[in-house]
Write an enzyme that holds these catalytic residues in place. Structure first.
Site: not given
Length: 420
Positions: A186, A227, A229, A260, A263, A287, A295, A297, A327
């Site tokens: 990423w 990955e 985003k 993800d 993302h 993820h 984002d 997380d 993640d």
């Protein structure tokens, strides 16, 4: 007495599910075979063990200052041990390149397997698989917001060499442990405001990736993943490595695609993407995160989005083709608890999907009985999933219900509280 209650409740739950054609024992056996990759960066707020003098960057931000953050690799491994001990199953651990143990400054394009020997020893001792991630942030040569897509050929070359070195580290893990490492790429490259040229940075990124992946590595040792985003802090208007970019790259070059959950647009889930991309790719890396408005997380919880991801993997019979990794990073709560909550919620979601009467739901759908499909789907929501989960935890020798928190509180008093 608690164990007797757990088994009594499970016996009743097993009967309830059997009435719908579900074998809970088979479901639990399938669940036990699913490893979750725990992420090192939750344990120390994405700090790592190098001193580049650069800010975190890359659109990453960790909020909170809960006491007890791991300061060394030994402390981080000890914290991970505490978390893994109360999560049922046999799992994996995912490292970033910045978590090396060299005892001296080492540039990222000069990383070697020996810089991660302590992690490999630890993983072998515990029967864990290891995964790896190049670190394309928190470095002076990443402060412009560009790495592999940088306009300067010298900067690009540095980051290409970093990627090459990381693939070799990943392969060394696979060779040492006997299970393939997933090395996931990423990069944060992008613009805060609207760019005049979207094409050229993507051409540079594609060429850089081609150089990184030029030398083939036995997939029994290392598997490459890419990955995407949508946006991040500092790249709100344009990210070079978008979903469409990496989907095409993965298909063309035979790489794993990493989706993800944080993302994409906040109203966009990744569950529907799973069957679409697996039409064209042999494997997928997920993820699992919880983006909240952006984002951010957050720690994974048992949300409808998480359950939809698990349902899609199980209903599509993709368990052998999908790899799961956590993640997120939250420094506002106990970091060990954050690992445990996220992992246990992901496993609960997978269990909920495994004990669905999938055959019945498909039969109703094929017959055009959408009323029955909806009715059965809703009835499933109040079946005793918790009793099956508690039985699973009991048989795997980990705390049942909320009692795992007692272990974390004890660890906090005896270990984390002594860190200053």
């Amino acid at each position: 007495m608690a164990a007797e209650h757990t088994e009594r409740d499970y016996a009743r739950a097993r009967e309830r599910y059997a009435e719908m054609g579900v074998d809970t024992e088979a479901a639990l056996a399938a669940l036990a075979a699913i490893p979750v990759s725990f992420h090192c960066w939750q344990g120390d707020d994405v700090g790592g063990f190098e001193d580049t003098g650069a800010a975190l960057g890359g659109g990453l931000a960790v909020t909170g200052n809960y006491p007890g953050k791991a300061r060394t690799a030994d402390e981080l491994r000890r914290d991970a041990d505490a978390a893994l001990a109360i999560v049922p199953g046999t799992h994996r651990f995912s490292l970033h390149a910045s978590y090396l143990e060299a005892g001296r400054p080492v540039e990222r394009n000069d990383l070697r397997p020996e810089h991660f020997a302590g992690w490999a020893d630890w993983a072998c001792d515990r029967g864990l698989g290891l995964d790896f991630n190049p670190t394309y942030f928190a470095h002076p040569l990443a402060e412009s917001g560009f790495t592999l897509a940088h306009a300067d050929a010298g900067v690009r070359r540095f980051w290409v060499e970093h990627g090459i070195a990381c693939r070799k580290v990943g392969a060394s893990f696979g060779d040492r442990i006997g299970r393939a490492c997933v090395t996931n790429f990423w990069v944060p490259d992008g613009y805060k405001d609207t760019p005049a040229d979207r094409r050229t940075p993507r051409e540079r990124l594609a060429r850089s990736l081609d150089e990184v992946f030029a030398d083939p590595i036995d997939p029994r040792l290392n598997c490459d993943a890419v990955e995407s985003k949508l946006f991040g802090i500092g790249s709100e208007s344009y990210v070079v490595g978008s979903h469409e970019f990496y989907l095409g790259y993965a298909i063309r070059h035979g790489k794993l695609l990493c989706l993800d959950a944080g993302h994409f647009h906040p109203t966009e889930g990744i569950a529907d993407k799973i069957s679409a991309v697996l039409m064209w790719l042999p494997e997928l890396l997920l993820h699992v995160s919880r983006g909240l408005r952006w984002d951010s997380d957050h720690v994974v919880t048992l949300t409808d989005d998480l359950r939809a991801i698990a349902q899609e993997v199980v209903r599509g019979e993709y368990l052998g083709r999908v790899r799961f990794g956590l993640d997120y990073f939250d420094a506002s709560i106990n970091r060990v608890a954050a690992w445990v909550i996220g992992a246990r919620c992901l496993l609960k979601a997978l269990l909920a999907a495994l004990i669905e009467p999938t055959a019945l739901l498909r039969q109703l759908e094929l017959a055009g009985d959408f009323t029955g499909r909806l009715a059965v789907s809703e009835e499933l929501k109040t079946l005793p999933l918790g009793a099956v989960w508690d039985h699973y935890c009991h048989t795997k020798g980990v705390p049942v219900g909320r009692h795992w928190l007692d272990d974390v509180r004890r660890y906090e008093r005896e270990v984390l509280a002594n860190r200053t």
